[in-house]
Design a protein around this motif. Structure first.
Motif, PDB file in Angstrom:
ATOM      1  N   VAL A 185      60.658  -9.850-123.204  1.00  0.00           N
ATOM      2  CA  VAL A 185      60.590 -10.531-121.915  1.00  0.00           C
ATOM      3  C   VAL A 185      59.122 -10.681-121.551  1.00  0.00           C
ATOM      4  O   VAL A 185      58.350  -9.713-121.577  1.00  0.00           O
ATOM      5  CB  VAL A 185      61.342  -9.765-120.812  1.00  0.00           C
ATOM      6  N   LEU A 186      58.738 -11.910-121.246  1.00  0.00           N
ATOM      7  CA  LEU A 186      57.375 -12.242-120.848  1.00  0.00           C
ATOM      8  C   LEU A 186      57.386 -12.628-119.376  1.00  0.00           C
ATOM      9  O   LEU A 186      58.167 -13.500-118.970  1.00  0.00           O
ATOM     10  CB  LEU A 186      56.838 -13.406-121.685  1.00  0.00           C
ATOM     11  N   VAL A 187      56.546 -11.987-118.578  1.00  0.00           N
ATOM     12  CA  VAL A 187      56.541 -12.234-117.143  1.00  0.00           C
ATOM     13  C   VAL A 187      55.166 -12.707-116.699  1.00  0.00           C
ATOM     14  O   VAL A 187      54.154 -12.457-117.350  1.00  0.00           O
ATOM     15  CB  VAL A 187      56.949 -10.974-116.340  1.00  0.00           C
ATOM     16  N   VAL A 188      55.154 -13.378-115.548  1.00  0.00           N
ATOM     17  CA  VAL A 188      53.894 -13.850-114.976  1.00  0.00           C
ATOM     18  C   VAL A 188      53.134 -12.673-114.367  1.00  0.00           C
ATOM     19  O   VAL A 188      53.736 -11.668-113.968  1.00  0.00           O
ATOM     20  CB  VAL A 188      54.192 -14.940-113.916  1.00  0.00           C
ATOM     21  N   ALA A 195      48.589 -13.478-118.553  1.00  0.00           N
ATOM     22  CA  ALA A 195      47.409 -13.638-117.680  1.00  0.00           C
ATOM     23  C   ALA A 195      47.072 -12.369-116.913  1.00  0.00           C
ATOM     24  O   ALA A 195      46.545 -12.426-115.804  1.00  0.00           O
ATOM     25  CB  ALA A 195      47.607 -14.809-116.710  1.00  0.00           C
ATOM     26  N   SER A 196      47.371 -11.224-117.502  1.00  0.00           N
ATOM     27  CA  SER A 196      47.073  -9.964-116.837  1.00  0.00           C
ATOM     28  C   SER A 196      45.583  -9.652-116.914  1.00  0.00           C
ATOM     29  O   SER A 196      44.945  -9.873-117.947  1.00  0.00           O
ATOM     30  CB  SER A 196      47.851  -8.824-117.504  1.00  0.00           C
ATOM     31  N   PRO A 197      45.014  -9.084-115.841  1.00  0.00           N
ATOM     32  CA  PRO A 197      43.619  -8.643-115.914  1.00  0.00           C
ATOM     33  C   PRO A 197      43.454  -7.389-116.764  1.00  0.00           C
ATOM     34  O   PRO A 197      42.322  -6.992-117.057  1.00  0.00           O
ATOM     35  CB  PRO A 197      43.267  -8.366-114.446  1.00  0.00           C
ATOM     36  N   ASP A 198      44.575  -6.777-117.141  1.00  0.00           N
ATOM     37  CA  ASP A 198      44.546  -5.553-117.941  1.00  0.00           C
ATOM     38  C   ASP A 198      45.164  -5.794-119.317  1.00  0.00           C
ATOM     39  O   ASP A 198      45.973  -5.003-119.801  1.00  0.00           O
ATOM     40  CB  ASP A 198      45.289  -4.432-117.221  1.00  0.00           C
ATOM     41  N   ALA A 199      44.771  -6.898-119.942  1.00  0.00           N
ATOM     42  CA  ALA A 199      45.354  -7.262-121.239  1.00  0.00           C
ATOM     43  C   ALA A 199      45.093  -6.182-122.284  1.00  0.00           C
ATOM     44  O   ALA A 199      44.026  -5.570-122.326  1.00  0.00           O
ATOM     45  CB  ALA A 199      44.786  -8.596-121.702  1.00  0.00           C
ATOM     46  N   THR A 200      46.093  -5.976-123.136  1.00  0.00           N
ATOM     47  CA  THR A 200      46.003  -4.983-124.212  1.00  0.00           C
ATOM     48  C   THR A 200      46.200  -5.601-125.589  1.00  0.00           C
ATOM     49  O   THR A 200      45.772  -5.032-126.583  1.00  0.00           O
ATOM     50  CB  THR A 200      47.066  -3.897-124.012  1.00  0.00           C
ATOM     51  N   HIS A 201      46.891  -6.750-125.665  1.00  0.00           N
ATOM     52  CA  HIS A 201      47.272  -7.367-126.928  1.00  0.00           C
ATOM     53  C   HIS A 201      46.983  -8.873-126.875  1.00  0.00           C
ATOM     54  O   HIS A 201      46.798  -9.439-125.800  1.00  0.00           O
ATOM     55  CB  HIS A 201      48.761  -7.153-127.215  1.00  0.00           C
ATOM     56  N   GLY A 228      42.905 -17.026-128.980  1.00  0.00           N
ATOM     57  CA  GLY A 228      44.073 -16.204-128.677  1.00  0.00           C
ATOM     58  C   GLY A 228      44.605 -16.383-127.275  1.00  0.00           C
ATOM     59  O   GLY A 228      43.955 -16.963-126.398  1.00  0.00           O
ATOM     60  N   VAL A 229      45.821 -15.908-127.089  1.00  0.00           N
ATOM     61  CA  VAL A 229      46.447 -15.755-125.781  1.00  0.00           C
ATOM     62  C   VAL A 229      46.658 -14.263-125.589  1.00  0.00           C
ATOM     63  O   VAL A 229      47.201 -13.598-126.485  1.00  0.00           O
ATOM     64  CB  VAL A 229      47.784 -16.499-125.705  1.00  0.00           C
ATOM     65  N   SER A 230      46.238 -13.737-124.464  1.00  0.00           N
ATOM     66  CA  SER A 230      46.310 -12.289-124.242  1.00  0.00           C
ATOM     67  C   SER A 230      47.481 -11.923-123.332  1.00  0.00           C
ATOM     68  O   SER A 230      47.912 -12.713-122.483  1.00  0.00           O
ATOM     69  CB  SER A 230      45.011 -11.765-123.647  1.00  0.00           C
ATOM     70  N   PHE A 231      47.968 -10.717-123.525  1.00  0.00           N
ATOM     71  CA  PHE A 231      49.075 -10.161-122.748  1.00  0.00           C
ATOM     72  C   PHE A 231      48.809  -8.683-122.497  1.00  0.00           C
ATOM     73  O   PHE A 231      48.172  -8.012-123.313  1.00  0.00           O
ATOM     74  CB  PHE A 231      50.400 -10.263-123.514  1.00  0.00           C
ATOM     75  N   GLU A 232      49.343  -8.189-121.397  1.00  0.00           N
ATOM     76  CA  GLU A 232      49.417  -6.747-121.190  1.00  0.00           C
ATOM     77  C   GLU A 232      50.794  -6.295-121.632  1.00  0.00           C
ATOM     78  O   GLU A 232      51.804  -6.733-121.090  1.00  0.00           O
ATOM     79  CB  GLU A 232      49.195  -6.398-119.709  1.00  0.00           C
ATOM     80  N   LEU A 233      50.842  -5.431-122.632  1.00  0.00           N
ATOM     81  CA  LEU A 233      52.118  -4.949-123.137  1.00  0.00           C
ATOM     82  C   LEU A 233      52.476  -3.673-122.381  1.00  0.00           C
ATOM     83  O   LEU A 233      51.755  -2.677-122.442  1.00  0.00           O
ATOM     84  CB  LEU A 233      52.034  -4.689-124.643  1.00  0.00           C
ATOM     85  N   LEU A 234      53.600  -3.720-121.665  1.00  0.00           N
ATOM     86  CA  LEU A 234      54.041  -2.579-120.857  1.00  0.00           C
ATOM     87  C   LEU A 234      54.989  -1.690-121.673  1.00  0.00           C
ATOM     88  O   LEU A 234      55.789  -2.219-122.433  1.00  0.00           O
ATOM     89  CB  LEU A 234      54.732  -3.062-119.586  1.00  0.00           C
TER      90      LEU A 234
END
Length: 238
Positions: free
Chosen positions: A114-117, A174-180, A232-238
């Motif tokens: 699941v990908l969220v804004v 678009a998280s400011p805390d991207a990890t991946h 790349g496109v970045s994401f924060e993985l929770l």
């Protein structure tokens, strides 16, 4: 800055949950194009139809135009399923009704990812995030857990929707805390074309707004600085 890790790709289905038409296209669509080219199924769920998004266009007309643009935009990157929840654009409220609506779709679509804004207050302390993004992002995060619990929103079981606890990865766009990050070197152009389908919306932003290809490349190059030089496109993985 810490380097970004490779986003996991050992999955076959994903659900994208965003507030408005065009939210995924501001960067994320290039990742979707990569994944659908790999044979993965990606579905879109939008909380609103974006009817308050163009100042010079009445809401009813705007909703029709933006839905049409979103469907075409999704098709550009291989997405066939686009659903709308019809919460009011600009006035989406975090709460149980929104959580239930999203949990319902998670149970029906049964995604592994699941990908969220972005649900945080800012995009890194510079640009303030808007209320709809915060509400939908947080509700979607909570709905992943709701979808897995038989005793939350019990009416969903009555609708024939059994709990779904198979979400393996929950990621924030678009998280400011991207990890991946995801390498979009090959799919970057598809992401640009996807955003360009939002022609009425882009025109409504006025001539001072940067061209999509320029805006998206700048973002992908910023990710590249932490991702081995790859767009790349970045994401924060929770």
């Amino acid at each position: 800055m810490v380097d970004l890790a490779e986003f996991p790709e050992d999955w076959s289905s994903a659900l994208v949950v965003v507030a408005h038409p065009d939210d995924m296209e501001y960067g994320g669509a290039a990742a979707v194009a990569r994944w659908t080219a790999q044979g993965k199924r990606v579905d879109y769920l939008l909380a609103s139809r974006g009817e308050a998004g163009i100042d010079g266009m009445a809401p009813d007309e705007c909703a029709e135009v933006r839905v049409r643009e979103q469907v075409a935009s999704a098709a550009e990157v291989g997405v066939d399923v686009v659903e709308f929840l019809d919460h009011p654009d600009g006035m989406i409220e975090y709460g149980l009704p929104l959580r239930r609506d999203i949990a319902r779709v998670i149970r029906r679509r049964r995604p592994e990812v699941v990908l969220v804004v972005n649900h945080r207050e800012t995009y890194g302390g510079v640009f303030l995030n808007m209320a709809d993004h915060r509400a939908v992002g947080q509700a979607a995060i909570d709905a992943v857990r709701d979808a897995a619990n038989r005793w939350v929103f019990r009416e969903l079981v009555d609708e024939g929707l059994e709990p779904w606890g198979g979400v393996r990865h929950l990621a924030v766009i678009a998280s400011p805390d991207a990890t991946h990050a995801v390498d979009v070197t090959e799919s970057f152009d598809a992401g640009v074309r996807s955003l360009l389908h939002h022609r009425a919306y882009l025109d409504g932003l006025g001539p001072d707004w940067p061209e999509p290809a320029v805006f998206l490349r700048e973002g992908a190059e910023r990710v590249a600085e932490r991702f081995g030089g790859r767009l790349g496109v970045s994401f924060e993985l929770l």
